[in-house]
Design a protein around this motif. Structure first.
Motif, PDB file in Angstrom:
ATOM      1  N   LEU A 195       0.815  -1.211   0.000  1.00  0.00           N
ATOM      2  CA  LEU A 195       0.000   0.000   0.000  1.00  0.00           C
ATOM      3  C   LEU A 195       0.855   1.272   0.000  1.00  0.00           C
ATOM      4  N   GLN A 196       1.960   1.223   0.725  1.00  0.00           N
ATOM      5  CA  GLN A 196       2.794   2.438   0.837  1.00  0.00           C
ATOM      6  C   GLN A 196       3.408   2.821  -0.501  1.00  0.00           C
ATOM      7  N   GLU A 197       3.491   1.863  -1.419  1.00  0.00           N
ATOM      8  CA  GLU A 197       4.147   2.172  -2.709  1.00  0.00           C
ATOM      9  C   GLU A 197       3.169   2.772  -3.716  1.00  0.00           C
ATOM     10  N   ILE A 198       1.865   2.792  -3.344  1.00  0.00           N
ATOM     11  CA  ILE A 198       0.870   3.286  -4.306  1.00  0.00           C
ATOM     12  C   ILE A 198       1.052   4.783  -4.605  1.00  0.00           C
ATOM     13  N   PRO A 199       1.191   5.672  -3.564  1.00  0.00           N
ATOM     14  CA  PRO A 199       1.308   7.103  -3.907  1.00  0.00           C
ATOM     15  C   PRO A 199       2.455   7.430  -4.864  1.00  0.00           C
ATOM     16  N   PRO A 200       3.706   6.927  -4.620  1.00  0.00           N
ATOM     17  CA  PRO A 200       4.758   7.275  -5.605  1.00  0.00           C
ATOM     18  C   PRO A 200       4.439   6.736  -7.002  1.00  0.00           C
ATOM     19  N   LEU A 201       3.828   5.551  -7.064  1.00  0.00           N
ATOM     20  CA  LEU A 201       3.500   4.978  -8.375  1.00  0.00           C
ATOM     21  C   LEU A 201       2.449   5.863  -9.066  1.00  0.00           C
ATOM     22  N   VAL A 202       1.448   6.306  -8.284  1.00  0.00           N
ATOM     23  CA  VAL A 202       0.412   7.189  -8.858  1.00  0.00           C
ATOM     24  C   VAL A 202       1.075   8.452  -9.389  1.00  0.00           C
ATOM     25  N   TYR A 203       2.025   8.967  -8.623  1.00  0.00           N
ATOM     26  CA  TYR A 203       2.699  10.197  -9.037  1.00  0.00           C
ATOM     27  C   TYR A 203       3.370  10.002 -10.400  1.00  0.00           C
ATOM     28  N   GLN A 204       4.077   8.861 -10.526  1.00  0.00           N
ATOM     29  CA  GLN A 204       4.766   8.587 -11.804  1.00  0.00           C
ATOM     30  C   GLN A 204       3.757   8.377 -12.933  1.00  0.00           C
ATOM     31  N   LEU A 205       2.669   7.685 -12.599  1.00  0.00           N
ATOM     32  CA  LEU A 205       1.630   7.427 -13.618  1.00  0.00           C
ATOM     33  C   LEU A 205       1.045   8.743 -14.129  1.00  0.00           C
ATOM     34  N   LEU A 206       0.822   9.678 -13.183  1.00  0.00           N
ATOM     35  CA  LEU A 206       0.234  10.952 -13.581  1.00  0.00           C
ATOM     36  C   LEU A 206       1.203  11.719 -14.484  1.00  0.00           C
ATOM     37  N   LEU A 207       2.517  11.581 -14.206  1.00  0.00           N
ATOM     38  CA  LEU A 207       3.498  12.231 -15.087  1.00  0.00           C
ATOM     39  C   LEU A 207       3.455  11.577 -16.468  1.00  0.00           C
ATOM     40  N   LEU A 208       3.196  10.270 -16.454  1.00  0.00           N
ATOM     41  CA  LEU A 208       3.132   9.521 -17.711  1.00  0.00           C
ATOM     42  C   LEU A 208       1.936   9.976 -18.552  1.00  0.00           C
ATOM     43  N   THR A 209       0.860  10.488 -17.888  1.00  0.00           N
ATOM     44  CA  THR A 209      -0.343  10.870 -18.651  1.00  0.00           C
ATOM     45  C   THR A 209      -0.083  12.055 -19.575  1.00  0.00           C
ATOM     46  N   ALA A 210       1.076  12.703 -19.415  1.00  0.00           N
ATOM     47  CA  ALA A 210       1.398  13.782 -20.359  1.00  0.00           C
ATOM     48  C   ALA A 210       1.405  13.229 -21.784  1.00  0.00           C
TER      49      ALA A 210
ATOM     50  N   ASP B   1      -6.787   3.149   8.973  1.00  0.00           N
ATOM     51  CA  ASP B   1      -6.146   4.472   8.986  1.00  0.00           C
ATOM     52  C   ASP B   1      -5.058   4.560   7.919  1.00  0.00           C
ATOM     53  N   GLN B   2      -4.335   3.428   7.734  1.00  0.00           N
ATOM     54  CA  GLN B   2      -3.261   3.429   6.731  1.00  0.00           C
ATOM     55  C   GLN B   2      -3.853   3.678   5.333  1.00  0.00           C
ATOM     56  N   LEU B   3      -4.954   2.968   5.038  1.00  0.00           N
ATOM     57  CA  LEU B   3      -5.595   3.117   3.731  1.00  0.00           C
ATOM     58  C   LEU B   3      -6.035   4.565   3.523  1.00  0.00           C
ATOM     59  N   ARG B   4      -6.647   5.166   4.569  1.00  0.00           N
ATOM     60  CA  ARG B   4      -7.153   6.538   4.423  1.00  0.00           C
ATOM     61  C   ARG B   4      -6.002   7.533   4.210  1.00  0.00           C
ATOM     62  N   HIS B   5      -4.890   7.305   4.922  1.00  0.00           N
ATOM     63  CA  HIS B   5      -3.761   8.232   4.753  1.00  0.00           C
ATOM     64  C   HIS B   5      -3.217   8.143   3.332  1.00  0.00           C
ATOM     65  N   VAL B   6      -3.135   6.914   2.830  1.00  0.00           N
ATOM     66  CA  VAL B   6      -2.645   6.734   1.453  1.00  0.00           C
ATOM     67  C   VAL B   6      -3.606   7.421   0.480  1.00  0.00           C
ATOM     68  N   GLU B   7      -4.918   7.226   0.703  1.00  0.00           N
ATOM     69  CA  GLU B   7      -5.896   7.874  -0.185  1.00  0.00           C
ATOM     70  C   GLU B   7      -5.712   9.386  -0.156  1.00  0.00           C
ATOM     71  N   GLY B   8      -5.504   9.918   1.045  1.00  0.00           N
ATOM     72  CA  GLY B   8      -5.311  11.367   1.174  1.00  0.00           C
ATOM     73  C   GLY B   8      -4.121  11.842   0.348  1.00  0.00           C
ATOM     74  N   THR B   9      -2.999  11.082   0.427  1.00  0.00           N
ATOM     75  CA  THR B   9      -1.792  11.470  -0.322  1.00  0.00           C
ATOM     76  C   THR B   9      -2.065  11.401  -1.822  1.00  0.00           C
ATOM     77  N   VAL B  10      -2.744  10.327  -2.250  1.00  0.00           N
ATOM     78  CA  VAL B  10      -3.025  10.162  -3.685  1.00  0.00           C
ATOM     79  C   VAL B  10      -3.895  11.323  -4.179  1.00  0.00           C
ATOM     80  N   ILE B  11      -4.886  11.704  -3.359  1.00  0.00           N
ATOM     81  CA  ILE B  11      -5.756  12.816  -3.764  1.00  0.00           C
ATOM     82  C   ILE B  11      -4.905  14.070  -3.983  1.00  0.00           C
ATOM     83  N   LEU B  12      -3.951  14.302  -3.059  1.00  0.00           N
ATOM     84  CA  LEU B  12      -3.088  15.485  -3.217  1.00  0.00           C
ATOM     85  C   LEU B  12      -2.305  15.424  -4.522  1.00  0.00           C
TER      86      LEU B  12
END
Length: 1322
Positions: free
Chosen positions: A209-224, A266-277
């Motif tokens: 789960l902790q690796e999801i936010p950085p992966l999302v970040y890279q994926l969003l950069l890929l959407t360019a 709580d871990q899931l919610r924190h990760v969701e919060g980071t992904v939303i950001l």
């Protein structure tokens, strides 16, 4: 080894290239590898050494190229091994990147496969050397032909193969992020990108789960590069899935205790919060991404989930999206509630579809989830809450009055949406400290500024906030004091709500209380009447809530002011003494009001009784005030009549005369206060504390009793002439004298009523007292008859009695003793009251009036009127009595009353019962069982606790009563009573569960009644059919039922063509000549509802096909038709057949024809929508048209459309079938006058219908082309036009052969009607 490194570096530095080449050639591959490894591990000079090796390996010679490849092949795993320092590895990779373009095609191909193999076996965990891969792939794409298998591929194709094999292989979860980062630098075609994105999204579930936010970040950069929608959908989908798992675990937590919980919440919610950001950040930079994100939710709200709601709210903080997001929420919320309502109200839709997604629940879940540090969401939640409350709050009605009264349950979708806004804000307030101030400020601002619109929803929210967090509110007391300053300018209802809500705070905060008192004192002298009323309201509330020590415990007279009172009555001497001083001071302020307008005094009198009950220590002060006020209007001379002075009760202002003193209310307040005090003294007399107090009390009590007894005695002696109110008096409201007499009459009647109540309670069932009551009543009745008669001289005679001053508790007791008291000792006294028929009728009328007032406003006048629990208790008593009176005394006993034109007592009982059941459904829904059990059930049924059973028991009682009415024959049939019974059955049947056997029995019974009752009473048949439809819709679709009713109507009213004989059919006897028009309108309103459902279903299917573009349909078996499409086609088919019957019916011109024309054009519009849906289907999937649909088109074209055109001609010419010529002419003249007034509307309805038919045909032509099926073969050419030429008239004018022409014409019409007749007789 060191020497070798130094040698290579020195040769390289001094540009001795030939020697360098020679030296390198002398070294074996193993030696070179060892040199590189050692250099890299020591980390010194490795860059220079590698440069040297590459310099000495010219790429154009085979040996040089091989050596270069060797360096690459060795360095890549070396950097990945993790043995090197990170700077060293970075240097090596940087150097290699610069030299990649010099490698030959085959070398690049080898390197690429080296990378792919390493990734497949999971050796690329560090991801350092992956930076080199994009450069390799780019160089590879630029190279010429490469050997691949037995053939050759271009570099570009080869690169494609590499990417393909990479994406198809298994990835080690550790390197997913590195690979995603790496692919940003690889040039990709759109198919490759899509393939890659799908692969990465599939990997989400395998990652920690902790690796999801950085992966999302890279994926969003890929959407360019593209694929924006797919990436966003994938991320949202993943979290939606996780939330569902979490929910399942919460639900079945007990059963899953052996399994390991997958993810802590709580871990899931924190990760969701980071992904939303991350996503919001990406959307800020890339507006295309934002547009794609919003587009996916615009079509339908089905895809929303708590995560996407939170994401939308965060996106709303970006200014350019704010409006779009809130509009999207507005439509989603209201559509969700409307759809839910539609589904609950129709069995047809429930059977077709499963439950919808509930947007309200998703939004409330988001509020709950936002506790985990989602500060970026909370701001959006506050905005959303207020947005919903502002948009869907109650709207002002005519003249600024609130349209909807304060109803307990939110019923309409708009009310539910407004309530949802309130829930979001309240939950947000409880959970998040930072937003509390803002919520409070905004609520208070709205209370102050929205004076023109109702603010009841904000008052409810404010009151809930006070209850949930009183101490927090005290921190923002400055905002409250600011609001208090505006009190005088606010509407009275707002002031009452606001002050009730802040009561708990005043007990805790002295400063707040002092501020309020200052404001109220100022308001006492306001120039506005409302301001002064506000002051009285405020002071009375304070008196009720600040207890003086020694007052009777609240439990004896509890009346809650708000849902939770903070009891801070600290019983120290000082505190209660301070309270007492404070209360007496307020009382002295209130005494000033006794000199003000009647409205202000009225509020005071209505409030004193409650104050007294909550604060009995103030009794002597209050009673003295009332006594001195009463003495102003009391005639102390015992021999003088009348005993009350009416002159001072009115005041004149110019020509106008006004009421100055509501005397009856003053007497009422005094009587109730006195009676209550005497009761409590009785209760506490045994342990009286101080004799001195008793004496004080006895003083005013004796005075008051004497006054009341004297008044009673003298009022009985008074004749109307004593008040100058006999029959000859003037009562017209146009003159000053008339107005004065009206005011006097109302005051005198009020006093009579209050005296009746007082004497009844004091009488202790004494016969002579009761005779006195009847005497009082006779005077009252005489006066009320005169008033009725005089007011009736205008246009309309009124049957309404003026608002009664009897209290709810008294009237409840009175009808109980009148009808149900069998105590032997009271028999004689009660017979005095029972034998006076007018008195009994009056008692029932007051009951109905009180219940009506409760229905409209939610409370009644008089003591305990505001107390919901007591009111409900009285309602239960009344219901029991009314039910007994109606079922046990047959109407035959009352036949005498029928000659007079007024309600029978049974009818009054039914009216009361109907209103009580309606109120209970609106305001006391959860207490229905209590109400039923309060009504005396027959012995055999008394055991049951089940609400459904008890409800059905009463339904059966009323069914029997109705059956008796219907079996009596037309002469004895009492239409009004039957209508009331049907209305009661309608209300009670709403409580039945549609799945229960009782519900089925209810339907069967209703069908039977409709089939067998043939009374020609249109009002009754309307009620009965409405009940039938309301039940049937919850049982199955009403389409087939509508067809039968249309056939009945057609056979009753005859055909538009007089020469056609309509086959006599009668499914439902309730439809006859008299009631057919009523039935037609009801059937058409039902048709409208069916069309609503069909439209809704088609729109839903359209959204689904546009969303999934074919994927849904492909899963269908080839021969099967989609169940929704099938149901829609069948519904429309039955409707067309039904309308086909109605269109041929000789309906009365006017509302009926107009409504039918409207429904017909609506039907064609719905058919057009269905055709458009099939056009869309054919374009997307090239599917064949279902056979059922072709039949539907045939039915509409060959049967309905031609009939529509004939009907239009009929409607325009106003020709009537049936009846003799005389009648026909008379009728036609009447109709023409009506028709001419409605001509404008009719001319609109007819062109609209023709337009709908032609639009339908236009789209059918398009569909015929797309589907290669000739659907137009069923269509007849349209003949109805505004410029229609009447061929018959033209011929007549040309040839002047009138007679022959008519004969021909009639033959033509007969011929054209023949097939129709046959068709109907099949």
């Amino acid at each position: 080894m060191k020497g070798e490194i130094d040698k290579i570096i020195s040769f390289s530095d001094e540009d001795r290239t030939t020697e360098l080449q020679k030296y390198l050639t002398s070294l074996t591959n193993d030696q070179i590898i060892t040199v590189i490894t050692n250099g890299a591990l020591k980390g010194k000079k490795v860059g220079a050494m590698l440069k040297g090796i590459l310099k000495g390996s010219p790429p154009n010679s085979t040996e040089g190229a091989n050596r270069r490849l060797l360096v690459y092949e060795h360095c890549i795993p070396l950097c990945e091994s993790g043995d090197l320092q990170s700077e060293v590895a970075a240097d090596i990779i940087g150097l290699l990147m610069l030299e990649t373009h010099t490698l030959s095609g085959p070398s690049l191909a080898k390197l690429a496969s080296l990378f792919v193999d390493a990734i497949k076996v999971g050796k690329m965990g560090g991801g350092k050397s992956l930076e080199l891969f994009p450069t390799v792939l780019t160089a590879l794409a630029a190279s010429e032909a490469l050997a691949y298998g037995k053939g050759e591929l271009s570099g570009e194709e080869y690169k494609k193969q590499v990417i393909n094999s990479l994406c198809s292989s298994r990835w080690d979860p550790q390197c997913v992020i590195h690979l995603t980062t790496m692919f940003r630098d690889v040039p990709l075609s759109s198919e490759e990108l899509q393939f890659l994105v799908e692969k990465i999204l599939r990997m989400f579930t395998k990652l920690d789960l902790q690796e999801i936010p950085p992966l999302v970040y890279q994926l969003l950069l890929l959407t360019a590069k593209g694929c924006k929608k797919r990436v966003l959908d994938g991320i949202v989908g993943y979290f939606k899935e996780q939330d569902l798992h979490q929910e399942e675990e919460e639900k079945h937590g007990e059963n899953l205790d052996l399994e390991v919980q997958s993810i802590p919440q709580d871990q899931l919610r924190h990760v969701e919060g980071t992904v939303i950001l991350h996503i919001v950040f990406a959307i800020r930079l890339d507006h295309e991404l934002g547009r794609e994100f919003l587009k996916s939710f615009k079509v339908s709200y089905e895809d929303l989930c708590p995560f996407s709601v939170a994401l939308l709210l965060s996106v709303a903080r970006i200014q350019r999206y704010e409006e779009q997001v809130f509009d999207l929420f507005k439509t989603s919320v209201i559509k969700s509630f409307k759809d839910e309502q539609l589904q609950q109200g129709s069995k047809f839709i429930q059977d077709l579809l499963s439950r919808q997604c509930n947007v309200a629940k998703l939004i409330l879940d988001t509020v709950k989830n936002s506790v985990f540090g989602w500060d970026h969401v909370t701001q959006g939640l506050v905005q959303l809450g207020f947005f919903l409350m502002d948009t869907f709050g109650p709207k002002p009605g005519p003249f600024g009055k609130a349209t909807e009264g304060p109803v307990g349950v939110a019923r309409t979708p708009t009310q539910q949406a407004c309530k949802l806004g309130g829930q979001v804000l309240l939950q947000g307030f409880k959970m998040h400290e930072p937003i509390r101030g803002e919520i409070l400020e905004q609520v208070l601002n709205r209370l102050v500024t929205k004076t023109a619109t109702p603010v009841s929803h904000y008052l409810d929210l404010f009151s809930d906030i006070v209850v949930s967090a009183p101490m927090i509110l005290l921190e923002s007391s400055s905002k409250l004091t600011e609001t208090f300053d505006h009190l005088t300018y606010l509407p009275l209802a707002t002031v009452q709500g606001l002050l009730k809500a802040v009561q708990p705070l005043l007990k805790v905060s002295t400063s707040l209380k002092d501020t309020l008192i200052l404001v109220l004192r100022k308001a006492m002298f306001s120039s506005q009447l409302d301001g002064r009323k506000s002051a009285v309201t405020g002071f009375l509330l304070l008196l009720k809530n600040f207890k003086v020590l020694g007052s009777v415990a609240s439990s004896q007279c509890s009346q809650a002011i708000s849902s939770s009172q903070i009891q801070v009555d600290v019983h120290s001497r000082y505190n209660s003494a301070a309270n007492e001083a404070f209360c007496l001071e307020i009382l002295s302020s209130l005494r000033r009001c006794l000199g003000q307008q009647a409205d202000v005094r009225l509020m005071l009198y209505e409030g004193f009784y409650d104050v007294l009950r909550r604060n009995s220590q103030l009794s002597s002060s209050i009673m003295q005030t009332l006594l001195s006020q009463l003495k102003r209007y009391y005639e102390p001379e015992q021999d003088l009549l009348p005993p009350i002075k009416l002159e001072p009760c009115i005041t004149a202002h110019g020509d106008q005369i006004y009421l100055q003193e509501p005397l009856a209310h003053l007497v009422s307040c005094t009587v109730h206060s006195l009676l209550w005090l005497q009761n409590t003294h009785k209760a506490t007399n045994s342990n009286a504390d101080s004799d001195e107090e008793e004496e004080n009390g006895e003083g005013y009590q004796c005075d008051l009793q004497t006054i009341l007894e004297s008044t009673t005695r003298r009022m009985i002696k008074c004749e109307l002439e004593d008040f100058e109110l006999d029959k000859s008096a003037e009562f017209s409201l146009g003159s000053g004298v008339g107005v004065k007499n009206n005011i006097y009459a109302v005051l005198v009647m009020g006093v009579y009523e209050v005296l009746m109540e007082y004497n009844f309670i004091k009488s202790n069932y004494n016969k002579s007292h009761f005779e006195g009551i009847i005497e009082l009543f006779k005077r009252y009745h005489k006066l009320s008859e005169i008033l009725k008669e005089k007011s009736g001289k205008g246009r309309v005679p009124t049957n309404k009695i003026p608002r009664s001053l009897l209290s709810m508790s008294f009237i409840s007791t009175l009808i109980t003793v009148l009808f149900r008291d069998n105590t032997q000792s009271r028999e004689e006294a009660l017979s005095v009251l029972r034998s006076n028929g007018e008195f009994v009728r009056y008692a029932l009328n007051v009951v109905v009036q009180k219940i009506q007032q409760l229905e409209e406003t939610g409370h009644t006048d008089g003591p305990d009127g505001q107390n919901a629990d007591k009111t409900f208790h009285f309602l239960c008593d009344m219901t029991s009595v009314l039910m007994w009176r109606y079922t046990n005394i047959p109407s035959v006993v009352e036949e005498a009353g029928k000659k007079e034109k007024r309600c029978s007592l049974s009818q009054l009982c039914l009216d009361g019962l109907l209103r009580i059941f309606t109120i209970c459904q609106q305001r006391y829904l959860e207490k229905m069982a209590q109400l039923f059990s309060a009504m005396d059930v027959g012995e055999e049924e008394a055991e049951q606790d089940d609400v459904n059973e008890m409800n059905y028991f009463y339904i059966r009682q009323f069914q029997r009563a109705l059956f008796t009415q219907l079996s009596g024959g037309e002469e004895e049939f009492n239409s009004r009573e039957a209508q009331l019974l049907v209305s009661i059955l309608t209300v009670l049947s709403r409580q039945l569960q549609p799945s229960s056997k009782q519900f089925e029995q209810m339907i069967t019974w209703t069908v039977k009644i409709c089939k067998e009752t043939s009374f020609e009473d249109s009002a009754f048949s309307k009620g009965l059919l409405s009940l039938f439809f309301s039940l049937h819709v919850l049982y199955k679709s009403p389409a087939s039922l509508l067809l039968e009713l249309c056939q009945d109507i057609h056979s009753q009213l005859g055909d538009i063509d007089q020469d056609v004989e309509v086959e006599k059919r009668s499914h439902f006897a309730v439809v006859n000549m008299k009631t057919a028009t009523t039935a037609t309108l009801l059937v058409l309103s039902q048709v409208d509802k069916v069309l609503d459902e069909v439209d809704w279903l088609i729109a839903r299917k359209k959204n689904q096909t546009s969303d999934k573009s074919g994927s849904a349909e492909d899963s269908q078996a080839p021969g099967q038709q989609d169940p929704v499409e099938k149901a829609v086609t069948l519904q429309l088919g039955t409707l067309l057949t039904a309308l086909n019957e109605l269109v041929q019916t000789a309906l009365q011109l006017g509302t009926c024809t107009l409504t039918l024309l409207r429904e017909l054009s609506r039907t064609y519009t719905t058919l057009t929508t269905l055709v458009k849906y099939y056009i869309q289907m054919c374009s997307n999937q090239h599917a064949a048209l279902p056979a059922r649909f072709e039949k539907l088109v045939k039915l509409s074209g060959a049967h309905l459309t031609p009939q529509c055109y004939s009907f239009i001609t009929y409607a325009q010419n106003g020709e009537f079938g049936g009846g003799s010529d005389e009648k026909k002419k008379k009728k036609r003249n009447e109709v023409n006058s009506v028709a001419s007034t409605k001509l404008l509307r009719e001319t609109k309805a007819i062109p609209n219908l023709i337009f709908s038919i032609e639009q339908y045909e236009k789209y059918l032509i398009t569909l015929s082309k797309k589907s290669k099926v000739n659907l137009m073969q069923y269509m007849k050419l349209s003949t109805s036009r505004d410029f229609r030429i009447n061929a018959a008239t033209l011929d007549a004018a040309l040839h002047e052969q009138d007679g022959s022409q008519e004969v021909e014409e009639s033959q033509d019409t007969e011929e054209s009607q023949e097939p129709k007749q046959k068709k109907r007789k099949q």
